[in-house]
Design an enzyme around this catalytic site. Structure first.
Site, PDB file in Angstrom:
ATOM      1  N   ARG A  48       0.763  -1.179  -0.020  1.00 48.72           N
ATOM      2  CA  ARG A  48      -0.020  -0.001  -0.085  1.00 48.72           C
ATOM      3  C   ARG A  48       0.819   1.244   0.113  1.00 48.72           C
ATOM      4  NH1 ARG A  48      -5.667  -0.592   3.007  1.00 48.72           N
ATOM      5  NH2 ARG A  48      -6.376  -2.581   2.518  1.00 48.72           N
ATOM      6  N   ARG A  52      -2.645   6.395  -0.212  1.00 50.79           N
ATOM      7  CA  ARG A  52      -2.494   6.833   1.421  1.00 50.79           C
ATOM      8  C   ARG A  52      -2.130   8.094   1.659  1.00 50.79           C
ATOM      9  NH1 ARG A  52      -5.266   2.599   3.459  1.00 50.79           N
ATOM     10  NH2 ARG A  52      -5.889   1.838   1.493  1.00 50.79           N
ATOM     11  N   ARG A  61      -5.983  12.560  -6.762  1.00 51.94           N
ATOM     12  CA  ARG A  61      -7.330  11.767  -6.743  1.00 51.94           C
ATOM     13  C   ARG A  61      -8.379  12.632  -6.202  1.00 51.94           C
ATOM     14  NH1 ARG A  61      -8.569   7.229  -4.048  1.00 51.94           N
ATOM     15  NH2 ARG A  61     -10.526   8.231  -4.192  1.00 51.94           N
ATOM     16  N   ASP A  97      -7.074  -2.248  -6.923  1.00 52.97           N
ATOM     17  CA  ASP A  97      -7.541  -2.749  -5.432  1.00 52.97           C
ATOM     18  C   ASP A  97      -7.962  -4.243  -5.674  1.00 52.97           C
ATOM     19  OD1 ASP A  97      -8.456  -1.864  -2.606  1.00 52.97           O
ATOM     20  OD2 ASP A  97     -10.088  -3.255  -3.715  1.00 52.97           O
ATOM     21  N   TYR A 172     -15.241 -10.890   1.535  1.00 51.63           N
ATOM     22  CA  TYR A 172     -16.096  -9.474   0.963  1.00 51.63           C
ATOM     23  C   TYR A 172     -17.131 -10.073   0.356  1.00 51.63           C
ATOM     24  CZ  TYR A 172     -12.268  -6.684   2.301  1.00 51.63           C
ATOM     25  OH  TYR A 172     -11.098  -5.770   2.953  1.00 51.63           O
TER      26      TYR A 172
HETATM   27  O1  CP3 Z   1      -0.181  -1.316  -2.449  1.00 51.66           O
HETATM   28  C1  CP3 Z   1      -0.647  -0.411  -3.085  1.00 51.66           C
HETATM   29  O2  CP3 Z   1      -0.107   0.792  -2.677  1.00 51.66           O
HETATM   30  C2  CP3 Z   1      -1.364  -0.879  -4.367  1.00 51.66           C
HETATM   31  C3  CP3 Z   1      -2.955  -0.283  -4.003  1.00 51.66           C
HETATM   32  C4  CP3 Z   1      -3.904  -1.311  -3.318  1.00 51.66           C
HETATM   33  C5  CP3 Z   1      -5.011  -0.528  -2.866  1.00 51.66           C
HETATM   34  N1  CP3 Z   1      -5.684  -1.556  -2.117  1.00 51.66           N
HETATM   35  C6  CP3 Z   1      -5.292   0.566  -3.171  1.00 51.66           C
HETATM   36  C7  CP3 Z   1      -6.340   1.152  -2.072  1.00 51.66           C
HETATM   37  C8  CP3 Z   1      -3.737  -2.591  -2.802  1.00 51.66           C
HETATM   38  C9  CP3 Z   1      -2.437  -3.393  -3.036  1.00 51.66           C
HETATM   39  C10 CP3 Z   1      -4.825  -2.943  -2.077  1.00 51.66           C
HETATM   40  C11 CP3 Z   1      -5.146  -4.246  -1.732  1.00 51.66           C
HETATM   41  C12 CP3 Z   1      -6.421  -4.527  -0.907  1.00 51.66           C
HETATM   42  N2  CP3 Z   1      -7.591  -3.853  -0.742  1.00 51.66           N
HETATM   43  C13 CP3 Z   1      -6.188  -5.374   0.367  1.00 51.66           C
HETATM   44  C14 CP3 Z   1      -5.207  -6.322   0.483  1.00 51.66           C
HETATM   45  C15 CP3 Z   1      -3.981  -5.496   1.187  1.00 51.66           C
HETATM   46  C16 CP3 Z   1      -4.074  -5.150   2.694  1.00 51.66           C
HETATM   47  O3  CP3 Z   1      -4.073  -4.104   3.272  1.00 51.66           O
HETATM   48  O4  CP3 Z   1      -4.328  -6.304   3.341  1.00 51.66           O
HETATM   49  C17 CP3 Z   1      -7.562  -5.356   0.775  1.00 51.66           C
HETATM   50  C18 CP3 Z   1      -8.045  -6.343   1.989  1.00 51.66           C
HETATM   51  C19 CP3 Z   1      -8.154  -4.316   0.253  1.00 51.66           C
HETATM   52  C20 CP3 Z   1      -9.704  -3.862   0.517  1.00 51.66           C
HETATM   53  C21 CP3 Z   1      -9.779  -2.312   0.615  1.00 51.66           C
HETATM   54  N3  CP3 Z   1      -9.794  -1.362  -0.202  1.00 51.66           N
HETATM   55  C22 CP3 Z   1      -9.544  -1.746   1.993  1.00 51.66           C
HETATM   56  C23 CP3 Z   1      -9.528  -2.457   3.540  1.00 51.66           C
HETATM   57  C24 CP3 Z   1      -9.628  -0.334   1.906  1.00 51.66           C
HETATM   58  C25 CP3 Z   1      -9.588   0.558   2.860  1.00 51.66           C
HETATM   59  C26 CP3 Z   1     -10.823   1.275   3.180  1.00 51.66           C
HETATM   60  C27 CP3 Z   1     -10.412   2.678   4.000  1.00 51.66           C
HETATM   61  O5  CP3 Z   1     -10.438   3.619   3.351  1.00 51.66           O
HETATM   62  O6  CP3 Z   1     -10.002   2.582   4.892  1.00 51.66           O
HETATM   63  C28 CP3 Z   1      -9.706  -0.055   0.385  1.00 51.66           C
HETATM   64  C29 CP3 Z   1      -9.507   1.201  -0.144  1.00 51.66           C
HETATM   65  C30 CP3 Z   1      -8.323   1.403  -0.850  1.00 51.66           C
HETATM   66  N4  CP3 Z   1      -7.573   0.590  -1.673  1.00 51.66           N
HETATM   67  C31 CP3 Z   1      -7.590   2.808  -0.740  1.00 51.66           C
HETATM   68  C32 CP3 Z   1      -6.363   2.557  -1.533  1.00 51.66           C
HETATM   69  C33 CP3 Z   1      -5.464   3.606  -1.837  1.00 51.66           C
HETATM   70  C34 CP3 Z   1      -7.947   3.928   0.040  1.00 51.66           C
HETATM   71  C35 CP3 Z   1      -9.186   4.518  -0.810  1.00 51.66           C
HETATM   72  C36 CP3 Z   1      -8.872   6.002  -1.116  1.00 51.66           C
HETATM   73  O7  CP3 Z   1      -7.670   6.579  -1.204  1.00 51.66           O
HETATM   74  O8  CP3 Z   1      -9.688   6.620  -1.407  1.00 51.66           O
END
Ligand code: CP3
Length: 365
Positions: A48, A52, A61, A97, A172
């Site tokens: 991630r 972030r 974004r 994602d 999910y």
């Molecule tokens: O690693 C990277 O930087 C690549 C991007 C990436 C995202 N999600 C972008 C994202 C990756 C590899 C993921 C994988 C992902 N998504 C996982 C497995 C990784 C882990 O951390 O265990 C899981 C479980 C998800 C599901 C998911 N998507 C969650 C739990 C969330 C967070 C929700 C929140 O806002 O707290 C997301 C959203 C998400 N995916 C964001 C990003 C950058 C945040 C959304 C945003 O910035 O608007």
């Protein structure tokens, strides 16, 4: 592979540029560590890392929903490159994602800020399985396009493709959103083992196809995120999850790119996660890497495993805790430095940049 199957000029060009990517990234520290070869320094990347806390990410974004951003190739390429430019990490991870392939085959879902993926109509019955159709490259043209742009920009820096593992995706889909205890998921797993097996098998097909698209477009390694599988006991993992995850790894084995397998709270599952077919096993911060190596056994590299929360401590404490990770990794066959889980939104980006340079400097050979 399929790029060579077609006699058309377009396909030949694709295959030639794929060879160029393989050649450019082959001797990178990251791919060497994955292959358990000697490295000039321990390679570092962060789960991630894209998105972030980076101000440049928040800026691009602005006003664009998360899932929409994943389907905009130029934006995806820019966000993927941001942490490489800023932190000098040894690998890029494709910005997307784990639910993107599900969206691509027509599952009605959204990513809610601060919550995570939310599924409009959860998958809970045999009839629901019919909604999980096969994924083809035509379903995700933006992935192929973005990776094409990225490999041109990245040069010798490898790009990691990724997907969610069948168990984590199933959680999910069955729960309808994020879940602490995975009650409905486990109810299906224990209550209707055949329906469960068919569900994770379907997801393995989709995930395998999605990883293939990324590799054929130019990803140099892939990571399978089974983030929530630590909720399971080893015997249940072996019978209900391992066959599906193994099917994903088998699907991409012919490409010969390193396959990384990661989950959180998986101390008791590390051996089985290696057995599923990974070349590199990701370790969270709860098990020291020397102990993790004993659990995983020979023939695999390890990735990890600084507690992400350490990054909130002052610099000397970060260095001390990082040194502990490097010391525990000293006898490993191959080590890719990472956090034990992902970068958190409130983290100071400068602390991450300092961490990369500290690991490089401490491990320079
Ligand atoms: O690693 C990277 O930087 C690549 C991007 C990436 C995202 N999600 C972008 C994202 C990756 C590899 C993921 C994988 C992902 N998504 C996982 C497995 C990784 C882990 O951390 O265990 C899981 C479980 C998800 C599901 C998911 N998507 C969650 C739990 C969330 C967070 C929700 C929140 O806002 O707290 C997301 C959203 C998400 N995916 C964001 C990003 C950058 C945040 C959304 C945003 O910035 O608007």
């Amino acid at each position: 592979m399929s790029a060579n199957d077609s006699p058309s000029g377009q396909q030949t060009t694709t295959s030639a540029s794929l060879d160029a990517v393989r050649h450019a990234t082959h001797d990178s520290a990251f791919l060497k560590a994955c292959r358990r070869e000697p490295v000039p320094h321990t390679p570092v990347w962060f789960m991630r890392q894209a998105g972030r806390s980076l101000p440049e990410y928040l800026k691009v974004r602005e006003g664009i929903a998360m899932l929409d951003s994943c389907m905009m190739p130029e934006l995806v390429a820019e966000i993927t490159l941001q942490p490489v430019r800023r932190h000098k990490v040894d690998a890029a991870i494709y910005f997307s994602d784990i639910v993107v392939p599900l969206k691509a085959i027509g599952i009605d879902l959204d990513i809610k800020p601060g919550v995570g993926p939310v599924i409009a109509e959860p998958i809970r019955t045999r009839a629901d399985l019919a909604r999980l159709r096969d994924l083809t490259p035509e379903d995700v043209p933006y992935v192929t396009e973005a990776i094409g742009m990225l490999t041109a920009e990245l040069g010798s820096t490898p790009l990691i493709g990724f997907a969610g593992a069948p168990f984590t995706l199933a959680s999910y889909l069955v729960e309808g959103g994020p879940s602490r205890n995975h009650e409905r998921t486990k109810a299906m797993m224990y209550g209707d083992p055949q329906l469960w097996a068919d569900l994770v098998d379907r997801l393995a097909e989709i995930t395998g196809a999605f990883l293939k698209v990324q590799i054929e477009a130019g990803a140099s390694a892939v990571q399978l995120f089974d983030s929530w599988v630590g909720a399971l006991a080893p015997a249940d993992y072996r019978s209900a999850v391992l066959p599906a995850s193994a099917k994903v790894f088998d699907a991409v084995a012919p490409y010969g790119v390193p396959r990384i397998h990661f989950g959180v709270g998986t101390g008791e599952l590390l051996g089985l996660m290696g057995e599923a077919g990974a070349d590199v096993v990701g370790v969270d911060w709860r098990v020291p890497l020397d102990e993790a190596a004993r659990r995983v056994g020979p023939g695999k590299a390890l990735q990890g495993n600084l507690d992400p929360a350490v990054l909130y401590a002052p610099a000397p404490a970060v260095e001390r805790k990082t040194r502990e990770v490097l010391d525990a990794a000293a006898g490993l066959e191959g080590h890719v430095f990472n956090l034990g889980h992902g970068v958190m939104p409130t983290m100071d980006p400068d602390a991450l940049t300092r961490l990369v340079s500290y690991v490089h400097e401490q491990t320079a050979r």
